[in-house]
Motif scaffolding. Structure first.
Motif, PDB file in Angstrom:
ATOM      1  N   VAL A  43      10.253  -5.634  -2.410  1.00  0.00           N
ATOM      2  CA  VAL A  43       9.855  -5.598  -3.818  1.00  0.00           C
ATOM      3  C   VAL A  43       8.863  -4.464  -4.055  1.00  0.00           C
ATOM      4  N   PHE A  44       8.209  -3.990  -2.986  1.00  0.00           N
ATOM      5  CA  PHE A  44       7.245  -2.898  -3.097  1.00  0.00           C
ATOM      6  C   PHE A  44       7.848  -1.531  -2.784  1.00  0.00           C
ATOM      7  N   THR A  45       8.977  -1.505  -2.098  1.00  0.00           N
ATOM      8  CA  THR A  45       9.543  -0.224  -1.658  1.00  0.00           C
ATOM      9  C   THR A  45      10.615   0.303  -2.596  1.00  0.00           C
ATOM     10  N   ASN A  46      11.166  -0.569  -3.445  1.00  0.00           N
ATOM     11  CA  ASN A  46      12.180  -0.149  -4.406  1.00  0.00           C
ATOM     12  C   ASN A  46      11.548   0.246  -5.728  1.00  0.00           C
ATOM     13  N   THR A  47      12.203   1.158  -6.431  1.00  0.00           N
ATOM     14  CA  THR A  47      11.875   1.385  -7.834  1.00  0.00           C
ATOM     15  C   THR A  47      12.592   0.313  -8.634  1.00  0.00           C
TER      16      THR A  47
ATOM     17  N   ILE B   3      -5.095  -9.568  -2.872  1.00  0.00           N
ATOM     18  CA  ILE B   3      -4.871  -9.665  -4.315  1.00  0.00           C
ATOM     19  C   ILE B   3      -4.519  -8.262  -4.791  1.00  0.00           C
ATOM     20  N   ALA B   4      -3.321  -8.110  -5.342  1.00  0.00           N
ATOM     21  CA  ALA B   4      -2.820  -6.796  -5.759  1.00  0.00           C
ATOM     22  C   ALA B   4      -2.614  -6.765  -7.264  1.00  0.00           C
ATOM     23  N   LYS B   5      -2.726  -5.576  -7.829  1.00  0.00           N
ATOM     24  CA  LYS B   5      -2.526  -5.396  -9.265  1.00  0.00           C
ATOM     25  C   LYS B   5      -1.041  -5.217  -9.558  1.00  0.00           C
ATOM     26  N   SER B   6      -0.544  -5.934 -10.558  1.00  0.00           N
ATOM     27  CA  SER B   6       0.863  -5.820 -10.956  1.00  0.00           C
ATOM     28  C   SER B   6       1.132  -4.449 -11.564  1.00  0.00           C
ATOM     29  N   LYS B   7       2.394  -4.017 -11.466  1.00  0.00           N
ATOM     30  CA  LYS B   7       2.826  -2.787 -12.122  1.00  0.00           C
ATOM     31  C   LYS B   7       3.660  -3.131 -13.349  1.00  0.00           C
ATOM     32  N   ASP B   8       3.583  -2.278 -14.353  1.00  0.00           N
ATOM     33  CA  ASP B   8       4.442  -2.424 -15.530  1.00  0.00           C
ATOM     34  C   ASP B   8       5.784  -1.796 -15.204  1.00  0.00           C
ATOM     35  N   VAL B   9       6.807  -2.625 -15.038  1.00  0.00           N
ATOM     36  CA  VAL B   9       8.124  -2.128 -14.621  1.00  0.00           C
ATOM     37  C   VAL B   9       9.110  -2.106 -15.784  1.00  0.00           C
ATOM     38  N   SER B  10       8.595  -2.088 -17.001  1.00  0.00           N
ATOM     39  CA  SER B  10       9.487  -2.060 -18.163  1.00  0.00           C
ATOM     40  C   SER B  10      10.209  -0.723 -18.253  1.00  0.00           C
ATOM     41  N   LEU B  11      11.361  -0.738 -18.881  1.00  0.00           N
ATOM     42  CA  LEU B  11      12.239   0.429 -18.943  1.00  0.00           C
ATOM     43  C   LEU B  11      11.549   1.632 -19.585  1.00  0.00           C
ATOM     44  N   LYS B  12      10.667   1.403 -20.529  1.00  0.00           N
ATOM     45  CA  LYS B  12      10.001   2.515 -21.232  1.00  0.00           C
ATOM     46  C   LYS B  12       9.173   3.373 -20.282  1.00  0.00           C
ATOM     47  N   ASN B  13       8.801   2.831 -19.129  1.00  0.00           N
ATOM     48  CA  ASN B  13       7.981   3.583 -18.167  1.00  0.00           C
ATOM     49  C   ASN B  13       8.804   4.288 -17.093  1.00  0.00           C
ATOM     50  N   PHE B  14      10.128   4.122 -17.135  1.00  0.00           N
ATOM     51  CA  PHE B  14      10.972   4.660 -16.062  1.00  0.00           C
ATOM     52  C   PHE B  14      11.476   6.055 -16.400  1.00  0.00           C
ATOM     53  N   GLN B  15      11.369   6.938 -15.415  1.00  0.00           N
ATOM     54  CA  GLN B  15      11.914   8.287 -15.553  1.00  0.00           C
ATOM     55  C   GLN B  15      12.898   8.540 -14.417  1.00  0.00           C
ATOM     56  N   LEU B  16      14.101   8.928 -14.780  1.00  0.00           N
ATOM     57  CA  LEU B  16      15.145   9.200 -13.802  1.00  0.00           C
ATOM     58  C   LEU B  16      14.902  10.565 -13.177  1.00  0.00           C
TER      59      LEU B  16
ATOM     60  N   LEU C  21       0.830  -1.202   0.000  1.00  0.00           N
ATOM     61  CA  LEU C  21       0.000   0.000   0.000  1.00  0.00           C
ATOM     62  C   LEU C  21       0.868   1.256   0.000  1.00  0.00           C
ATOM     63  N   LYS C  22       1.947   1.230   0.785  1.00  0.00           N
ATOM     64  CA  LYS C  22       2.867   2.371   0.813  1.00  0.00           C
ATOM     65  C   LYS C  22       3.521   2.571  -0.546  1.00  0.00           C
ATOM     66  N   GLY C  23       3.774   1.474  -1.255  1.00  0.00           N
ATOM     67  CA  GLY C  23       4.380   1.542  -2.581  1.00  0.00           C
ATOM     68  C   GLY C  23       3.376   1.851  -3.684  1.00  0.00           C
ATOM     69  N   LYS C  24       2.148   2.205  -3.296  1.00  0.00           N
ATOM     70  CA  LYS C  24       1.093   2.603  -4.247  1.00  0.00           C
ATOM     71  C   LYS C  24       0.664   1.452  -5.162  1.00  0.00           C
ATOM     72  N   PHE C  25       0.700   0.232  -4.635  1.00  0.00           N
ATOM     73  CA  PHE C  25       0.126  -0.893  -5.364  1.00  0.00           C
ATOM     74  C   PHE C  25      -1.373  -0.927  -5.080  1.00  0.00           C
ATOM     75  N   ALA C  26      -2.166  -1.142  -6.107  1.00  0.00           N
ATOM     76  CA  ALA C  26      -3.619  -1.198  -5.948  1.00  0.00           C
ATOM     77  C   ALA C  26      -4.016  -2.566  -5.405  1.00  0.00           C
ATOM     78  N   ILE C  27      -4.656  -2.571  -4.241  1.00  0.00           N
ATOM     79  CA  ILE C  27      -5.154  -3.797  -3.631  1.00  0.00           C
ATOM     80  C   ILE C  27      -6.606  -3.974  -4.041  1.00  0.00           C
ATOM     81  N   LYS C  28      -6.889  -5.053  -4.747  1.00  0.00           N
ATOM     82  CA  LYS C  28      -8.255  -5.293  -5.217  1.00  0.00           C
ATOM     83  C   LYS C  28      -9.112  -5.954  -4.142  1.00  0.00           C
ATOM     84  N   THR C  29      -8.527  -6.942  -3.464  1.00  0.00           N
ATOM     85  CA  THR C  29      -9.305  -7.734  -2.511  1.00  0.00           C
ATOM     86  C   THR C  29      -8.457  -8.068  -1.296  1.00  0.00           C
ATOM     87  N   LEU C  30      -9.040  -7.929  -0.121  1.00  0.00           N
ATOM     88  CA  LEU C  30      -8.419  -8.403   1.120  1.00  0.00           C
ATOM     89  C   LEU C  30      -9.081  -9.709   1.514  1.00  0.00           C
ATOM     90  N   ILE C  31      -8.287 -10.670   1.934  1.00  0.00           N
ATOM     91  CA  ILE C  31      -8.798 -11.972   2.332  1.00  0.00           C
ATOM     92  C   ILE C  31      -8.351 -12.231   3.762  1.00  0.00           C
TER      93      ILE C  31
END
Length: 265
Positions: free
Chosen positions: A166-170, A97-110, A44-54
């Motif tokens: 894995v959630f706190t690092n870029t 259940i969390a939504k994956s992020k697209d971590v491909s290089l094209k989405n990265f801004q330094l 949640l701190k890493g701004k991952f969208a949580i769809k469902t809590l179980i």
């Protein structure tokens, strides 16, 4: 009132088991499972969208308000179901259940003009990846690049071994050639940890925009890193072997860079 699941044959239970065990299912659905109080809070701190809590009420003892503000669905499960779907039994009776992020290089801004980066080429062992991410988090690196990835980032073993880092690092993923092109375009010096034609690691100036590149323990770095790097670096070995765990080596190199930057700031 929350939905309650008690049957092991429930479709959601079957999906959760697939998500825990199959990379293909995680990629196809674009979601993955997070287990444990600390890990979910970090997601949640890493701004991952949580769809469902179980939740398993028989085990879970925290305040649900700490998790539920941005969650649209909460499902309760029995202890039998929890033990069937939980990858670990010590995760306090809560999964998400969390939504994956697209971590491909094209989405990265330094964002930092003087970054310190870690690049790991083709790491395979989830434990090593998790340890690298913990080290990167401890050093507050600007990003971790994984070149030619061999393992799904949301593998439950990576989440576990990284203790949620894995959630706190870029994290950025790309091919070796893409990442080298990115480093060159952004004028970032990169130092390849290798035995061939190398300089002692603490004789390098890391106060400039820098990336430390490590390979696998089995095969090391590919030739392109060794030939195109700004300089090759090594950690002198005084024992009988000439290698150490990749995460240990990365930690030594990263914190030497951090020491120099602190000393010269």
């Amino acid at each position: 009132m929350n939905k309650v699941i008690s049957s092991l044959q429930n479709p959601l239970v079957k999906q959760l088991i697939l998500l825990q065990n199959k990379s293909r299912e995680r990629k196809k659905s674009g979601v993955f499972v997070v287990e444990g109080v600390r890990e979910i809070k970090l997601a949640l701190k890493g701004k991952f969208a949580i769809k469902t809590l179980i939740l398993c009420p028989a085990i879970f003892s925290e305040k649900i308000d700490d998790f539920s503000e941005t969650v649209s669905e909460i499902i309760e499960i029995t202890e039998e179901v929890y033990h069937k779907i939980a990858y670990r039994t010590s995760t306090e009776g809560i999964l998400a259940i969390a939504k994956s992020k697209d971590v491909s290089l094209k989405n990265f801004q330094l964002k930092n003009k003087n970054p310190l980066l870690l690049i790991a080429e083709a790491p395979e062992k989830p434990g090593n990846i998790g340890a690298l991410l913990r080290t990167a988090d401890a050093a507050n690196l600007d990003a971790v690049f994984i070149a030619n990835p061999k393992t799904d980032l949301y593998n439950p073993n990576i989440i576990r071994s990284s203790v949620g880092c894995v959630f706190t690092n870029t994290i950025v993923m790309g091919t070796t050639s893409e990442i080298i092109a990115f480093l060159q375009e952004n004028k970032i010096y990169f130092y390849a940890a290798t035995l061939q034609n190398s300089n002692v690691y603490h004789e390098i100036d890391y106060t400039v925009p820098s990336a430390i590149v490590v390979g696998t323990e089995a095969t090391g770095l590919s030739e392109v890193w060794r030939t195109k790097s700004t300089k090759n670096i090594l950690i002198p070995m005084e024992g009988e072997i000439d290698s150490m765990n990749v995460s240990v080596a990365a930690g030594i190199l990263i914190f030497e860079a951090k020491r120099q930057r602190t000393t010269n700031s």
